[in-house]
Design a protein around this motif. Structure first.
Motif, mmCIF file in Angstrom:
data_model
loop_
_atom_site.group_PDB
_atom_site.id
_atom_site.type_symbol
_atom_site.label_atom_id
_atom_site.label_comp_id
_atom_site.label_asym_id
_atom_site.label_seq_id
_atom_site.Cartn_x
_atom_site.Cartn_y
_atom_site.Cartn_z
ATOM 1 N N VAL A 28 4.489 -2.651 -34.539
ATOM 2 C CA VAL A 28 5.187 -1.698 -33.678
ATOM 3 C C VAL A 28 6.459 -2.337 -33.117
ATOM 4 O O VAL A 28 6.411 -3.431 -32.557
ATOM 5 C CB VAL A 28 4.280 -1.251 -32.504
ATOM 6 N N GLU A 29 7.583 -1.658 -33.292
ATOM 7 C CA GLU A 29 8.834 -2.121 -32.692
ATOM 8 C C GLU A 29 8.897 -1.633 -31.245
ATOM 9 O O GLU A 29 8.823 -0.425 -30.987
ATOM 10 C CB GLU A 29 10.029 -1.543 -33.451
ATOM 11 N N THR A 30 9.064 -2.569 -30.301
ATOM 12 C CA THR A 30 9.148 -2.173 -28.900
ATOM 13 C C THR A 30 9.777 -3.303 -28.107
ATOM 14 O O THR A 30 9.928 -4.415 -28.618
ATOM 15 C CB THR A 30 7.748 -1.835 -28.330
ATOM 16 N N ASP A 31 10.168 -3.052 -26.866
ATOM 17 C CA ASP A 31 10.745 -4.121 -26.057
ATOM 18 C C ASP A 31 9.640 -4.852 -25.296
ATOM 19 O O ASP A 31 8.470 -4.455 -25.316
ATOM 20 C CB ASP A 31 11.830 -3.610 -25.107
ATOM 21 N N ASP A 32 10.019 -5.940 -24.619
ATOM 22 C CA ASP A 32 9.020 -6.840 -24.037
ATOM 23 C C ASP A 32 8.128 -6.164 -22.996
ATOM 24 O O ASP A 32 6.906 -6.300 -23.026
ATOM 25 C CB ASP A 32 9.714 -8.055 -23.404
ATOM 26 N N SER A 33 8.721 -5.444 -22.049
ATOM 27 C CA SER A 33 7.917 -4.857 -20.969
ATOM 28 C C SER A 33 6.971 -3.785 -21.501
ATOM 29 O O SER A 33 5.819 -3.679 -21.060
ATOM 30 C CB SER A 33 8.830 -4.274 -19.888
ATOM 31 N N ASP A 34 7.423 -2.978 -22.465
ATOM 32 C CA ASP A 34 6.553 -1.964 -23.069
ATOM 33 C C ASP A 34 5.459 -2.605 -23.908
ATOM 34 O O ASP A 34 4.356 -2.055 -24.039
ATOM 35 C CB ASP A 34 7.375 -1.012 -23.938
ATOM 36 N N MET A 35 5.759 -3.769 -24.486
ATOM 37 C CA MET A 35 4.764 -4.483 -25.273
ATOM 38 C C MET A 35 3.580 -4.906 -24.401
ATOM 39 O O MET A 35 2.414 -4.719 -24.764
ATOM 40 C CB MET A 35 5.402 -5.714 -25.922
ATOM 41 N N VAL A 36 3.902 -5.471 -23.237
ATOM 42 C CA VAL A 36 2.836 -5.897 -22.322
ATOM 43 C C VAL A 36 2.032 -4.693 -21.839
ATOM 44 O O VAL A 36 0.796 -4.721 -21.811
ATOM 45 C CB VAL A 36 3.432 -6.671 -21.129
ATOM 46 N N ALA A 37 2.723 -3.628 -21.463
ATOM 47 C CA ALA A 37 2.033 -2.416 -21.011
ATOM 48 C C ALA A 37 1.175 -1.842 -22.134
ATOM 49 O O ALA A 37 0.074 -1.326 -21.882
ATOM 50 C CB ALA A 37 3.052 -1.385 -20.532
ATOM 51 N N ILE A 46 -2.098 -6.981 -30.051
ATOM 52 C CA ILE A 46 -1.491 -8.304 -29.981
ATOM 53 C C ILE A 46 0.013 -8.141 -29.789
ATOM 54 O O ILE A 46 0.632 -7.286 -30.432
ATOM 55 C CB ILE A 46 -1.741 -9.105 -31.282
ATOM 56 N N GLY A 47 0.595 -8.945 -28.914
ATOM 57 C CA GLY A 47 2.037 -8.881 -28.696
ATOM 58 C C GLY A 47 2.632 -10.274 -28.615
ATOM 59 O O GLY A 47 1.925 -11.256 -28.376
ATOM 60 N N ALA A 48 3.945 -10.347 -28.802
ATOM 61 C CA ALA A 48 4.651 -11.619 -28.692
ATOM 62 C C ALA A 48 5.935 -11.410 -27.893
ATOM 63 O O ALA A 48 7.035 -11.487 -28.440
ATOM 64 C CB ALA A 48 4.959 -12.199 -30.067
ATOM 65 N N PRO A 49 5.813 -11.122 -26.590
ATOM 66 C CA PRO A 49 7.011 -10.908 -25.786
ATOM 67 C C PRO A 49 7.763 -12.212 -25.533
ATOM 68 O O PRO A 49 7.180 -13.299 -25.619
ATOM 69 C CB PRO A 49 6.449 -10.337 -24.477
ATOM 70 N N SER A 50 9.037 -12.093 -25.223
ATOM 71 C CA SER A 50 9.811 -13.265 -24.819
ATOM 72 C C SER A 50 9.312 -13.694 -23.450
ATOM 73 O O SER A 50 9.370 -12.936 -22.490
ATOM 74 C CB SER A 50 11.302 -12.918 -24.767
ATOM 75 N N PHE A 51 8.796 -14.913 -23.358
ATOM 76 C CA PHE A 51 8.061 -15.334 -22.172
ATOM 77 C C PHE A 51 9.019 -15.813 -21.079
ATOM 78 O O PHE A 51 9.702 -16.818 -21.220
ATOM 79 C CB PHE A 51 7.092 -16.460 -22.543
ATOM 80 N N ALA A 52 9.082 -15.059 -19.997
ATOM 81 C CA ALA A 52 9.892 -15.415 -18.834
ATOM 82 C C ALA A 52 9.109 -15.022 -17.590
ATOM 83 O O ALA A 52 8.021 -14.430 -17.675
ATOM 84 C CB ALA A 52 11.238 -14.709 -18.879
ATOM 85 N N LYS A 53 9.642 -15.341 -16.433
ATOM 86 C CA LYS A 53 8.924 -15.111 -15.180
ATOM 87 C C LYS A 53 8.552 -13.641 -14.993
ATOM 88 O O LYS A 53 7.433 -13.316 -14.587
ATOM 89 C CB LYS A 53 9.761 -15.581 -13.997
ATOM 90 N N ALA A 54 9.477 -12.738 -15.307
ATOM 91 C CA ALA A 54 9.203 -11.313 -15.128
ATOM 92 C C ALA A 54 8.052 -10.854 -16.016
ATOM 93 O O ALA A 54 7.205 -10.050 -15.597
ATOM 94 C CB ALA A 54 10.466 -10.499 -15.434
ATOM 95 N N ILE A 55 7.996 -11.359 -17.246
ATOM 96 C CA ILE A 55 6.916 -10.999 -18.170
ATOM 97 C C ILE A 55 5.594 -11.605 -17.703
ATOM 98 O O ILE A 55 4.547 -10.947 -17.724
ATOM 99 C CB ILE A 55 7.255 -11.455 -19.598
ATOM 100 N N ALA A 56 5.626 -12.862 -17.258
ATOM 101 C CA ALA A 56 4.409 -13.506 -16.757
ATOM 102 C C ALA A 56 3.862 -12.748 -15.545
ATOM 103 O O ALA A 56 2.641 -12.546 -15.421
ATOM 104 C CB ALA A 56 4.689 -14.960 -16.390
ATOM 105 N N ASP A 57 4.749 -12.314 -14.657
ATOM 106 C CA ASP A 57 4.312 -11.549 -13.477
ATOM 107 C C ASP A 57 3.704 -10.214 -13.888
ATOM 108 O O ASP A 57 2.716 -9.768 -13.293
ATOM 109 C CB ASP A 57 5.497 -11.312 -12.539
#
Length: 362
Positions: A28-37, A46-57
């Motif tokens: 699935v093509e999606t952006d980082d925040s939608d991937m986590v949601a 399974i997702g592979a978001p770009s790991f930064a503070k906002a994503i970790a939170d």
């Protein structure tokens, strides 16, 4: 098939090792925040978001324990094969048109001292625990990367023009910033800058300037780990009488065009590394654009000693010898003041704990 930003796969029953147990797979093509949601709701396994503070939170907010691994999402992190840096073009940031002169190196090291001092706050702000400041221009994933326990290990740009330590233990952030400004002033004086009684530069030596530009490809909205760094550094440069212009283009292609053309003065970017730490394509003089090599030496550094070290390390399979040789090469790069190592970040995979038995993961 590919439809509505989803790639659909179906298991091949004729596969020579047997039909896969998972019959259907979707990318699935999606952006980082939608991937986590999506992992939280069960729409994505399974997702592979770009790991930064906002994503970790965001991940932690979905787990009952407030951590990045819990009953809803499990997170596995690993060091990214690469690192973030700030680069300086030796052919456009120099004194008297001589990139390799001591005056030119002092100019660049003066600028680098200010920028290096601001790294910790910027990296912590953007990445939190998902990245750490590095002191050498090489990824920590490499066996050749110097380690704090190594003899002679140093914090990048932490010594003044006389080779004395700039910082002392127990310094506050404001005290450290003031010490960096004073040290930078010393480098710039040695480069030929003239200062008034208030410590502000009034004239630059031939070929140098009182203002420089840094390009930060932050999507035109400050979305870059080094954006806050250069903004804070701009205020410190102002204390020296140096103006730092920040160019945040919406199109990151403008940065690469400037690097290829040689018009960029300072810039923020990241290198993707390889398993072998061969430095040829980035630092060898023939790798400068237009010299027949890789064209990736955007620092435009040309140093016979560095070239020799790079080629010498290529002739041996002895890892201990190569590590020592590359350590010397890293020292040459830092002495030129063309690269400020900034951060080693982490990557992550996230898994739905409700839909996947994570105990079965390799």
């Amino acid at each position: 098939q590919y439809k509505d930003r989803v790639i659909y796969f179906e298991a091949n029953e004729h596969y020579f090792l047997g039909e896969p147990k998972t019959k259907y797979l979707q990318f699935v093509e999606t952006d980082d925040s939608d991937m986590v949601a999506g992992v939280q709701t069960g729409r994505i396994d399974i997702g592979a978001p770009s790991f930064a503070k906002a994503i970790a939170d965001q991940i932690a907010s979905y787990n009952d324990n407030g951590e990045i691994s819990g009953t809803i999402i499990k997170t596995i992190t690993y060091d990214n094969l690469g690192y973030g840096y700030i680069g300086l073009n030796a052919e456009s940031v120099n004194v008297g048109g001589e990139p390799g002169s001591e005056a030119s190196k002092n100019l660049r090291k003066g600028l680098a001292t200010i920028l290096a001092q601001q790294r910790e706050l910027a990296v912590n702000s953007y990445y939190g625990d998902a990245a750490s400041v590095i002191e050498y221009p090489i990824s920590n994933t490499s066996w050749a990367a110097p380690q704090p326990a190594d003899e002679g290990y140093e914090v990048a740009y932490s010594k003044d023009v006389n080779g004395e330590e700039i910082y002392t233990s127990g310094m506050s952030e404001d005290e450290a910033a003031e010490a960096a400004v004073n040290a930078a002033r010393g480098f710039l004086k040695a480069a030929g800058y003239t200062f008034d009684e208030n410590g502000k530069a009034t004239a630059a030596p031939e070929g140098a300037k009182l203002e420089y530009e840094v390009i930060v490809p932050a999507e035109g909205k400050g979305n870059h780990p080094s954006f806050s760094l250069v903004n804070a550094a701009r205020d410190l440069f102002a204390e020296l009488g140096i103006t730092l212009h920040i160019n945040d283009p919406a199109d990151s292609g403008l940065l690469w065009d400037a690097l290829e053309a040689g018009t960029a003065e300072l810039w923020c970017a990241a290198w993707g590394a390889t398993i072998d730490p061969d430095m040829y394509q980035i630092y060898h003089s023939t790798s400068r654009p237009g010299y027949g090599g890789s064209g990736s030496n955007h620092y435009r550094i040309a140093d016979d000693k560095l070239d020799s070290l790079i080629m010498e390390a290529r002739t041996s399979a002895d890892q201990a010898f190569r590590k020592t040789t590359y350590r010397a090469a890293l020292g040459v790069i830092l002495d030129w003041g063309v690269e400020i190592p900034v951060y080693q970040r982490q990557q992550c995979y996230i898994f739905s704990e409700e839909r996947i038995d994570t105990d079965t993961l390799a």
